[in-house]
Design an enzyme around this catalytic site. Sequence first.
Site, PDB file in Angstrom:
ATOM      1  N   TRP A 128       0.863  -1.194   0.000  1.00  0.00           N
ATOM      2  CA  TRP A 128       0.000   0.000   0.000  1.00  0.00           C
ATOM      3  C   TRP A 128       0.895   1.239   0.000  1.00  0.00           C
ATOM      4  CZ3 TRP A 128      -1.957   2.609   4.918  1.00  0.00           C
ATOM      5  CH2 TRP A 128      -2.885   3.606   4.611  1.00  0.00           C
ATOM      6  N   ASP A 209      -0.507  -5.980   9.209  1.00  0.00           N
ATOM      7  CA  ASP A 209      -1.489  -4.933   8.950  1.00  0.00           C
ATOM      8  C   ASP A 209      -2.801  -5.620   8.587  1.00  0.00           C
ATOM      9  OD1 ASP A 209      -2.946  -2.743   8.264  1.00  0.00           O
ATOM     10  OD2 ASP A 209      -1.668  -2.085   6.611  1.00  0.00           O
ATOM     11  N   LYS A 244     -12.888  -0.361   7.068  1.00  0.00           N
ATOM     12  CA  LYS A 244     -13.607  -1.092   6.031  1.00  0.00           C
ATOM     13  C   LYS A 244     -14.692  -1.980   6.636  1.00  0.00           C
ATOM     14  CE  LYS A 244     -10.318   0.428   3.202  1.00  0.00           C
ATOM     15  NZ  LYS A 244      -9.246   1.189   3.642  1.00  0.00           N
TER      16      LYS A 244
HETATM   17  C1  LMR Z   1      -6.831   2.630  -0.255  1.00  0.00           C
HETATM   18  O1  LMR Z   1      -5.817   1.935  -0.326  1.00  0.00           O
HETATM   19  O2  LMR Z   1      -7.412   3.064  -1.251  1.00  0.00           O
HETATM   20  C2  LMR Z   1      -7.427   2.946   1.098  1.00  0.00           C
HETATM   21  O3  LMR Z   1      -6.750   2.255   2.079  1.00  0.00           O
HETATM   22  C3  LMR Z   1      -7.539   4.411   1.328  1.00  0.00           C
HETATM   23  C4  LMR Z   1      -6.225   5.090   1.592  1.00  0.00           C
HETATM   24  O4  LMR Z   1      -6.118   5.753   2.620  1.00  0.00           O
HETATM   25  O5  LMR Z   1      -5.305   4.993   0.774  1.00  0.00           O
END
Ligand code: LMR
Length: 390
Positions: A128, A209, A244
Amino acid sequence: MFETLQALPADPILGLSVAYREDPNPDKVDLGVGVYKTEQGQTPVLSSVIAAQNRLVATEQTKAYQGPVGSEGFNVALQQLILSDDPALQQRAATLQSPGGCGALRLGAELIREINPQATIWVSTPTWANHIPLLGSAGLKLQEYPYYDPASQSVNFDAMVEVLKTVPAGDVVLLHGCCHNPCGTDLTLEQWQQLADMARQQGFTPFVDLAYQGFGDGIEEDAAGLRLLAKQLPEMLIASSCSKNFGLYRERTGAITVVSATAEASNNARSHLMKVARGIYSMPPAHGALLVEEILTGDLKQQWQQDVAEMRERIHSLRLLLANALADAGDFSFIPQQKGMFSFLGLSPEQVGRLKTEHSVYMVDSSRINIAGVNSGNIDYLAEAIRKVL
Ligand code: LMR
């Protein structure tokens, strides 16, 4: 002093919502930020959350400070949700409410730096996008381990193990508990077991996570990998998010959990986390955590489980719908096999750019799509746009 600053580009994920909002095309499709959406494209307040909120409004007596620890009732309830009702494990764990999963990740990184400023945090390739600033800003080094293989659209576990074999004692390995963001491919239980063996032998600490519990195979199933680690290893960290699975995105509700060899060590670590929290944001917001506590500790729990099942099943059916709609454009059969909100379409940044500028279809540059943004009203337009750029 501010005149020296240049404006920064928009956030690679959050910036998509702004661009989408400003796009006048009535056919526009938003597959950007990871929020659940209904068939009508709404991100609803869950029915269990509405019920809990009505009760809270009727009964709340005060808005006085709760302190850096947040709500202890929430901490206990969320820890049980993550680790299961296992007294032996609960004795060794300590949980602290945090401002969302992001707050939990940052608290964990700050704690690691306090204990071992030389520690490296190993993150998956890809991971991420916000993991990098969240963890890196604590001042720790980051390194990557291979994870997703775009050719097979699955985890390249051999390559992952080859690199993780080199991780020394004292370092930390960040793992996605379920529904990997951005690639949607998860580890099997056998692979979690192999990682547990490596962590024990090499002495590195897993940091899991858990942002999508309930969106993959089920609420219990999605925590199975991290529970395996928690039972077998002396130490680990877990950052969990209620954004979520409780739909509490803007309420910033999450927690950091420390599992140690003894209750004393975990509680000591928690006191350090409280000090870090006090020094950054003082204390977490209360509202979302009180709703989660109300849901998990009483008669609303079953309703919430149904809310989560509905979201999970809808996303799974959208995965099938999308794979079918794209069947004549290439092999997209991997989409229904992946889990959670995200998959990569396997498009180049140039193709993603054309989808945006020529067709008003918004997704992250890596071609990560939020499956929940698909619906029966936009599927034909979306499939046609993808076919056109392929
Ligand atoms: C995402 O990956 O789209 C979500 O977790 C929102 C974010 O804060 O990036």
